[in-house]
Design an enzyme around this catalytic site. Structure first.
Site, PDB file in Angstrom:
ATOM      1  N   GLU A  41       0.871  -1.170   0.000  1.00 18.53           N
ATOM      2  CA  GLU A  41       0.000   0.000   0.000  1.00 18.53           C
ATOM      3  C   GLU A  41       0.912   1.225   0.000  1.00 18.53           C
ATOM      4  OE1 GLU A  41      -2.737   0.329   3.301  1.00 18.53           O
ATOM      5  OE2 GLU A  41      -3.521   2.210   2.515  1.00 18.53           O
ATOM      6  N   ARG A 267       5.823 -13.089   9.423  1.00 17.36           N
ATOM      7  CA  ARG A 267       6.422 -11.762   9.273  1.00 17.36           C
ATOM      8  C   ARG A 267       7.805 -11.745   9.877  1.00 17.36           C
ATOM      9  NH1 ARG A 267       3.029  -7.304   9.172  1.00 17.36           N
ATOM     10  NH2 ARG A 267       4.661  -6.059  10.103  1.00 17.36           N
ATOM     11  N   LYS A 277       4.758   0.248   9.304  1.00 16.25           N
ATOM     12  CA  LYS A 277       4.784   1.556   8.657  1.00 16.25           C
ATOM     13  C   LYS A 277       4.156   2.625   9.537  1.00 16.25           C
ATOM     14  CE  LYS A 277       3.226  -0.060   4.653  1.00 16.25           C
ATOM     15  NZ  LYS A 277       2.595  -0.142   3.345  1.00 16.25           N
TER      16      LYS A 277
END
Ligand code: ATP
Ligand code: MG
Length: 561
Positions: A41, A267, A277
């Site tokens: 994104e 992850r 982020k």
């Protein structure tokens, strides 16, 4: 140093469960070739966790001669920007990868996504719901309690079509209603309890402008985008495991010829830093760091500015592997990969970062010596290491009262000056407060490139000739946080654990040959670590600014003069 090594000539890949699945799919003919994608994104700069995902997705495409798309998941217009999108493209390329064809955007599919939503409505599989968010939450149930059907769940197809068309036309306020998939309010999987697939949001979109006031939700968008691009293996992180039934439900219920499979891996969590982020943005916004590319940041831009190499980061990704088990990785693994990459690739020069003045009392007739830039790479060339009456050495290379086993300089002791003479300290000069400010030393003129006669001198220290050296700003970094998992405790702001000593700027000295180095030139400063000229602030021929990338493993290992 150039990016001569592309990702294509990487060392052999390490096997993992995803490769096993792909091998099998190719062997059984389920797929003739693979298509993966990296779907960020554009709402921030990429971090080291994304680097892992990039290396995985692009790396698989490379190894299997398939393709990997770069697709921006741009369904959240308020948070997204072209600056972020541009930085992501730069980062992917810098890491050594190239996406297949054009960059894709989820927004390229907004018309198609709308059409599929209409199809779901026509099939009685989606409905417009105008419950308030509080009611919606209440009807949704909990992990232990099933949800209840919304009173709007059985609206007619005609009514849903009418409302959805009017949602699109802008007749309703933001948040007034949503389009929901009609699945199962009693599913044990909360994601299947009639999730929203469209919401009303009047926000300017970086690509579609004000064309839309309704935006598709991530889960609905992602699977359809994958299918439209013919993705074969849609690889994501484990938190999406529970979303997989929804991914499959959407594709099973619309008319689309392709049904990619989703696979999840764990992850990356890197100790002493954060990989989110949102939290990195907080550090930037609250000015805890100088920006997204602050060399202490675990962003790709930060790592780049710090001097990490694409090759080193890819090697790191290879070493940490891909699995479904927890992936808490120590920074030492990253630093080891970076160090090993730099070891054979960058020239070695001399610098002093904490200078102590040395006066050579018998310098007359002393000579400078030629020294290569790398012991194993004569092709890197050589330069003259100048010698003169006034030298600079590291203050910590001298101890008036040496600890046991000391092999560096002390009063009355001898050491070898790197590439030069054996030197003895004869006198210590102190200021009024008793601090050592200067040493008076003498050299043995018979030791240039030769062992001294009648005694052994073990220690080697580096030095610079004061008149030949250039001042430089040297930025030394420590860990950004003081604890391994700064965001582990939800009740404590992770900023509490910021390390106040993570940046230490010192005025150092470097040998003159680096004067015209371009930004992003890497060196080993012998015994001090690997350094890079700062991308932003270093001026070739002007103000010299070096960032320490990583220290040397064992800086006090004995070296040959
Ligand atoms: P963040 O939580 O930092 O915002 P994200 O997952 O929301 O990250 P996206 O832009 O959606 O960010 O991520 C793009 C891709 O990178 C996704 O496929 C995601 O799974 C992957 N990714 C993100 N963080 C990590 C991580 N820490 N380790 C491995 N892959 C990651
Ligand atoms: Mg995300």
């Amino acid at each position: 140093m150039s990016n001569a090594h592309s990702a294509a000539d990487a060392p052999a890949p390490v096997s993992n469960f995803i490769r096993t699945i792909i091998d099998n799919d190719l062997a059984t003919g389920r797929h003739a070739s693979i298509v993966t994608r990296f779907p960020p994104e554009p709402n921030g700069y990429l971090h080291v966790g994304h680097a892992k995902s990039i290396c995985l997705n692009f790396g698989l495409a490379q190894d299997y001669r398939g393709q990997c798309n770069l697709r921006f998941d741009d369904t959240n217009p308020e948070k997204e920007s072209n600056e972020y999108a541009q930085s992501i493209e730069d980062d992917v390329r810098w890491l050594g990868f190239q996406w297949s064809g054009q960059v894709h955007w989820a927004s390229d599919y907004f018309d198609a996504l709308y059409g599929f939503a209409v199809e779901l409505i026509n099939k009685g599989l989606a409905y417009v719901d105008d419950l308030t968010p509080e009611q919606m939450r209440e009807y949704r149930g909990t992990l232990t309690q099933p949800g209840r059907n919304s009173p709007n769940r059985d609206r007619s197809v005609a009514e849903n079509l009418d409302l959805f068309t009017r949602m699109k036309a802008g007749e309703f306020a933001d948040g007034a209603m949503v389009l929901r998939a009609r699945i199962d309010m009693s599913s044990p999987n909360m994601n299947m309890r009639d999730p929203a697939i469209y919401r009303i949001r009047r926000a300017h979109h970086i690509r579609t402008g004000d064309k839309w006031c309704i935006y598709p939700m991530y889960d609905y968008t992602h699977c359809i985008s994958d299918a439209l691009e013919g993705i074969t293996h849609s690889i994501c992180t484990l938190e999406f495991e529970d979303h997989r039934p929804l991914y499959d439900w959407v594709l099973d219920n619309i008319t689309i010829p392709c049904h990619p499979r989703q696979y999840e891996f764990s992850r990356l969590e890197l100790n002493y830093t954060i990989t989110s982020k949102r939290k990195l943005l907080q550090l930037v916004n609250e000015k805890k760091v100088s920006g997204w590319d602050d060399p202490r940041m675990p962003t790709i831009q930060g790592m780049r500015r710090r001097g990490y190499t694409p090759e080193g980061i890819r090697e790191f990704a290879r070493r940490i592997g891909v699995s479904k088990s927890e992936n808490n990785v120590d920074m030492a693994i990253m630093e080891g990969a970076i160090r090993e990459d730099l070891e054979t690739r960058v020239p070695r020069v001399l610098a002093v970062i904490n200078p102590l003045k040395v006066i050579i009392t018998n310098a007359e007739g002393a000579q400078s010596r030629e020294a290569g830039f790398h012991p194993n790479h004569p092709e890197f060339g050589s330069r003259t290491v100048p010698f003169s009456r006034e030298l600079l050495i590291e203050a910590d290379d001298f101890a008036e009262v040496p600890p046991p086993g000391w092999q560096r300089l002390t009063l009355g002791g001898e050491i070898r000056l790197r590439y030069s003479y054996v030197m003895r300290c004869d006198e210590v000069v102190k200021d009024a407060d008793g601090r050592v400010i200067e040493l008076k030393c003498s050299i043995d003129h018979d030791t240039l490139g030769k062992n001294p006669v009648g005694r052994k001198v073990k220690g080697v220290i580096h030095y610079l000739s004061r008149e030949h050296a250039l001042p430089a700003e040297v930025r030394l970094y420590e860990r950004l946080f003081t604890v391994p998992q700064p965001d582990a405790d939800r009740d404590v702001d992770f900023c509490t654990y910021l390390n106040p000593g993570s940046l230490n700027v010192v005025q150092g000295w470097v040998e003159s040959g680096v004067q015209h180095a371009l930004p992003e030139t890497r060196y080993q400063f012998e015994r001090l670590g690997y350094f890079v000229t700062d991308r932003r602030d270093h001026q070739p021929g002007g103000k010299l600014v070096f960032n320490r990338t990583v220290t040397l493993k064992d800086s006090w290992a004995k070296e040959q003069a």
